[in-house]
Design a protein around this motif. Sequence first.
Motif, PDB file in Angstrom:
ATOM      1  N   THR A 115       9.722 -15.502  60.261  1.00  0.00           N
ATOM      2  CA  THR A 115      10.522 -14.776  59.810  1.00  0.00           C
ATOM      3  C   THR A 115      11.603 -15.255  58.702  1.00  0.00           C
ATOM      4  O   THR A 115      12.576 -14.603  58.259  1.00  0.00           O
ATOM      5  CB  THR A 115      11.584 -14.428  61.084  1.00  0.00           C
ATOM      6  N   GLY A 116      11.285 -16.459  58.329  1.00  0.00           N
ATOM      7  CA  GLY A 116      11.937 -17.098  57.003  1.00  0.00           C
ATOM      8  C   GLY A 116      13.600 -17.297  57.311  1.00  0.00           C
ATOM      9  O   GLY A 116      13.843 -17.726  58.622  1.00  0.00           O
ATOM     10  N   ALA A 117      14.480 -17.126  56.432  1.00  0.00           N
ATOM     11  CA  ALA A 117      15.912 -17.604  56.537  1.00  0.00           C
ATOM     12  C   ALA A 117      16.707 -16.575  55.836  1.00  0.00           C
ATOM     13  O   ALA A 117      16.094 -15.723  55.054  1.00  0.00           O
ATOM     14  CB  ALA A 117      16.176 -18.888  55.598  1.00  0.00           C
ATOM     15  N   ARG A 118      17.814 -16.572  55.973  1.00  0.00           N
ATOM     16  CA  ARG A 118      18.618 -15.643  55.304  1.00  0.00           C
ATOM     17  C   ARG A 118      19.760 -16.252  54.736  1.00  0.00           C
ATOM     18  O   ARG A 118      20.022 -17.409  55.195  1.00  0.00           O
ATOM     19  CB  ARG A 118      19.383 -14.582  56.583  1.00  0.00           C
ATOM     20  N   PRO A 119      20.424 -15.936  53.701  1.00  0.00           N
ATOM     21  CA  PRO A 119      21.410 -16.640  53.283  1.00  0.00           C
ATOM     22  C   PRO A 119      22.582 -16.477  53.802  1.00  0.00           C
ATOM     23  O   PRO A 119      23.034 -15.621  54.482  1.00  0.00           O
ATOM     24  CB  PRO A 119      21.694 -15.673  51.710  1.00  0.00           C
ATOM     25  N   ASP A 120      23.303 -17.667  53.822  1.00  0.00           N
ATOM     26  CA  ASP A 120      24.674 -17.753  54.541  1.00  0.00           C
ATOM     27  C   ASP A 120      25.936 -16.940  54.108  1.00  0.00           C
ATOM     28  O   ASP A 120      26.193 -17.152  52.873  1.00  0.00           O
ATOM     29  CB  ASP A 120      24.954 -19.152  54.549  1.00  0.00           C
ATOM     30  N   ARG A 121      26.269 -16.022  54.874  1.00  0.00           N
ATOM     31  CA  ARG A 121      27.232 -15.111  54.175  1.00  0.00           C
ATOM     32  C   ARG A 121      28.212 -15.051  55.397  1.00  0.00           C
ATOM     33  O   ARG A 121      28.260 -14.185  56.384  1.00  0.00           O
ATOM     34  CB  ARG A 121      26.593 -13.709  54.173  1.00  0.00           C
ATOM     35  N   PRO A 122      29.295 -15.919  55.210  1.00  0.00           N
ATOM     36  CA  PRO A 122      30.524 -15.867  56.267  1.00  0.00           C
ATOM     37  C   PRO A 122      31.093 -14.346  56.513  1.00  0.00           C
ATOM     38  O   PRO A 122      31.236 -13.757  55.416  1.00  0.00           O
ATOM     39  CB  PRO A 122      31.353 -16.892  55.822  1.00  0.00           C
ATOM     40  N   PRO A 123      31.510 -14.326  57.549  1.00  0.00           N
ATOM     41  CA  PRO A 123      32.272 -12.928  57.941  1.00  0.00           C
ATOM     42  C   PRO A 123      33.625 -12.961  57.348  1.00  0.00           C
ATOM     43  O   PRO A 123      34.527 -12.774  58.144  1.00  0.00           O
ATOM     44  CB  PRO A 123      32.140 -12.764  59.418  1.00  0.00           C
ATOM     45  N   LEU A 124      33.871 -12.857  56.106  1.00  0.00           N
ATOM     46  CA  LEU A 124      34.966 -12.907  55.149  1.00  0.00           C
ATOM     47  C   LEU A 124      35.337 -11.301  54.545  1.00  0.00           C
ATOM     48  O   LEU A 124      34.277 -10.790  54.397  1.00  0.00           O
ATOM     49  CB  LEU A 124      34.833 -13.937  54.313  1.00  0.00           C
ATOM     50  N   ALA A 129      30.709  -6.378  50.053  1.00  0.00           N
ATOM     51  CA  ALA A 129      31.148  -5.477  48.939  1.00  0.00           C
ATOM     52  C   ALA A 129      29.898  -5.241  47.814  1.00  0.00           C
ATOM     53  O   ALA A 129      29.053  -6.478  47.831  1.00  0.00           O
ATOM     54  CB  ALA A 129      32.302  -5.766  48.316  1.00  0.00           C
ATOM     55  N   PRO A 130      29.843  -4.138  47.251  1.00  0.00           N
ATOM     56  CA  PRO A 130      28.857  -4.036  46.359  1.00  0.00           C
ATOM     57  C   PRO A 130      29.178  -5.043  45.208  1.00  0.00           C
ATOM     58  O   PRO A 130      30.360  -5.187  44.788  1.00  0.00           O
ATOM     59  CB  PRO A 130      29.104  -2.697  45.568  1.00  0.00           C
ATOM     60  N   GLY A 131      28.082  -5.784  44.645  1.00  0.00           N
ATOM     61  CA  GLY A 131      28.228  -6.802  43.530  1.00  0.00           C
ATOM     62  C   GLY A 131      28.334  -8.097  44.100  1.00  0.00           C
ATOM     63  O   GLY A 131      28.483  -9.065  43.581  1.00  0.00           O
ATOM     64  N   ILE A 209      30.036 -24.722  32.271  1.00  0.00           N
ATOM     65  CA  ILE A 209      30.239 -24.163  33.979  1.00  0.00           C
ATOM     66  C   ILE A 209      31.874 -24.527  34.326  1.00  0.00           C
ATOM     67  O   ILE A 209      32.080 -25.732  34.337  1.00  0.00           O
ATOM     68  CB  ILE A 209      29.288 -24.486  34.635  1.00  0.00           C
ATOM     69  N   THR A 210      32.706 -23.715  34.757  1.00  0.00           N
ATOM     70  CA  THR A 210      33.831 -24.209  35.433  1.00  0.00           C
ATOM     71  C   THR A 210      33.526 -24.564  36.852  1.00  0.00           C
ATOM     72  O   THR A 210      33.157 -23.742  37.471  1.00  0.00           O
ATOM     73  CB  THR A 210      35.136 -23.034  35.355  1.00  0.00           C
ATOM     74  N   MET A 211      33.739 -25.765  37.067  1.00  0.00           N
ATOM     75  CA  MET A 211      33.390 -26.262  38.481  1.00  0.00           C
ATOM     76  C   MET A 211      34.820 -26.401  39.261  1.00  0.00           C
ATOM     77  O   MET A 211      35.706 -27.100  38.886  1.00  0.00           O
ATOM     78  CB  MET A 211      32.789 -27.646  38.530  1.00  0.00           C
ATOM     79  N   VAL A 212      34.823 -25.712  40.499  1.00  0.00           N
ATOM     80  CA  VAL A 212      36.187 -25.835  41.165  1.00  0.00           C
ATOM     81  C   VAL A 212      35.801 -26.233  42.697  1.00  0.00           C
ATOM     82  O   VAL A 212      35.036 -25.771  43.478  1.00  0.00           O
ATOM     83  CB  VAL A 212      36.727 -24.419  41.556  1.00  0.00           C
ATOM     84  N   GLY A 213      36.119 -27.555  43.115  1.00  0.00           N
ATOM     85  CA  GLY A 213      35.782 -28.523  44.198  1.00  0.00           C
ATOM     86  C   GLY A 213      36.879 -28.208  45.288  1.00  0.00           C
ATOM     87  O   GLY A 213      38.069 -27.721  44.967  1.00  0.00           O
ATOM     88  N   ASP A 214      36.782 -28.631  46.499  1.00  0.00           N
ATOM     89  CA  ASP A 214      37.532 -28.589  47.708  1.00  0.00           C
ATOM     90  C   ASP A 214      38.029 -27.195  47.682  1.00  0.00           C
ATOM     91  O   ASP A 214      39.507 -27.290  47.857  1.00  0.00           O
ATOM     92  CB  ASP A 214      38.592 -29.847  47.325  1.00  0.00           C
ATOM     93  N   ALA A 215      37.541 -26.408  47.770  1.00  0.00           N
ATOM     94  CA  ALA A 215      37.931 -24.831  47.567  1.00  0.00           C
ATOM     95  C   ALA A 215      37.214 -23.874  48.635  1.00  0.00           C
ATOM     96  O   ALA A 215      36.020 -23.846  48.532  1.00  0.00           O
ATOM     97  CB  ALA A 215      37.940 -24.140  46.077  1.00  0.00           C
ATOM     98  N   GLU A 216      37.967 -23.576  49.473  1.00  0.00           N
ATOM     99  CA  GLU A 216      37.509 -22.753  50.716  1.00  0.00           C
ATOM    100  C   GLU A 216      37.551 -21.098  50.125  1.00  0.00           C
ATOM    101  O   GLU A 216      38.720 -20.813  50.026  1.00  0.00           O
ATOM    102  CB  GLU A 216      38.182 -23.015  51.938  1.00  0.00           C
ATOM    103  N   VAL A 217      36.365 -20.474  50.209  1.00  0.00           N
ATOM    104  CA  VAL A 217      36.701 -19.021  49.887  1.00  0.00           C
ATOM    105  C   VAL A 217      37.155 -18.310  50.956  1.00  0.00           C
ATOM    106  O   VAL A 217      36.792 -18.660  52.323  1.00  0.00           O
ATOM    107  CB  VAL A 217      35.192 -18.537  49.464  1.00  0.00           C
ATOM    108  N   THR A 218      38.285 -17.506  50.803  1.00  0.00           N
ATOM    109  CA  THR A 218      38.771 -16.779  52.023  1.00  0.00           C
ATOM    110  C   THR A 218      38.547 -15.429  52.000  1.00  0.00           C
ATOM    111  O   THR A 218      38.602 -14.580  52.804  1.00  0.00           O
ATOM    112  CB  THR A 218      40.379 -17.023  51.972  1.00  0.00           C
TER     113      THR A 218
END
Length: 458
Positions: A115-124, A129-131, A209-218
């Motif tokens: 059955t493979g794997a699924r992308p990690d998509r946190p419940p945020l 959303a589309p896009g 490429i703009t790199m943004v580290g130590d950043a938690e997406v909310t």
Amino acid sequence: MRERLVIIGGDAAGMSAASQARRLKGPDELEIIAFERGHFTSYSACGIPYWVSGDVPERHRLIARTPEEHRARAIDLRMRTEVTEIDVAAGRVRARDLESGAEEWTAYDNLVIATGARPDRPPLPGMDAPGVHGVQTLDDGQALLDTLERAEGRRAVVVGAGYIGVEMAEAMMKRGYEVTVVNRGQEPMATLDPDMGRLVHEAMTGLGITMVGDAEVTKVLTDAEGRARAVATDDAEFPADVVVLGMGVRPETALARAAGLPLGEYGGLLTDLAMRVRGHDGIWAGGDCVEVLDLVSGRERHIALGTHANKHGQVIGTNVGGGYATFPGVVGTAVSKVCDLEIARTGLREKDARAVGLQYVTVTVESTSRAGYYPGAAPMTVKMLAERRTGRLLGVQIVGREGAAKRVDVAAVALTAGMTVEQMTALDLGYAPPFSPVWDPVLIAARKASVAVRAGGA
């Protein structure tokens, strides 16, 4: 009496198992039924970033074998059909036709779960959303390309900086997008030690490429029509016309969990060396939905790679077909790139070694891909870990330009063979100025590591 093999999942592991079993047993001996919920089968998921970037111009080039080709080999492949339940006690699965909604039970003598794997998509908020796109299947890749065709702006935010994240950052750059990578860790490529990840960070920044580290997406912010317009962290917003998730994957084992099959620490199915689900004769599993033995640490790991999946399928198909085969484990070898920067690793990182109680020495060397005087010689950094006192090789990481990544294969062989760094210094590797310095960079690192081991690991 004819046996029936039922397979859940029509990509690498599942269809490799089907094809190998068919080679060993004809249709009169073995009926094979495979269920695939998507629109495609037997394709290279690893090639999706290069299709998105345009390096691979057509989707069909990623497909190794079509449903029609499988059916021509007497494999009953049922596309757009999703297995919704495994009844272990009765030896059957329930499947639903995604077009008609019709459901039916199918009995099995042997069952393969692929059955493979699924992308990690946190419940945020806004993650669905589309896009906002995960990239795991050809359907995912097509959906992303459809979004890119419609997008009016040219700003892409990639969430996560693992293999998929850095590859998709490159793909978006090649399509002319302004790319921002937002990463939870300080450095990209958590599969590397932070000092090596820093080299990747610097190179990606140098590419624009703009790199943004130590950043938690909310959350993902949306516009009036509900489409993604920005990615938010605790203290910033990053405008986006498209959002790509590169946060890794998790084993797709909801069916197995509901059926009471054994799962490991990472949520993957646990199998024996023959790829049989532990404690369940007649049930097999392979590919991204399983955990595998790490030959260096001795622990189970989840590693989602097509190379492993195809080998798992070969082993399963051989065993179901009446032969004998095993999958002994892995050393964790992986390579990637972002533009002309090549990234490779095998074996353990420092934190992996500490986690299993190993004491070690590390060395880092700077070298070149060819003899320094030969045109095109490119810089390369090699980091090597060896066990303190014994000198056993534990891991290698390489970051460099052309000719860097595949050098990790030498280390992968050495790890599999249980070699010491002292033994590695005597390896008879190929040499000519267009291909390597007199001392290959991996051997320079091995020589330096052997000195550190003899010195007691200062």
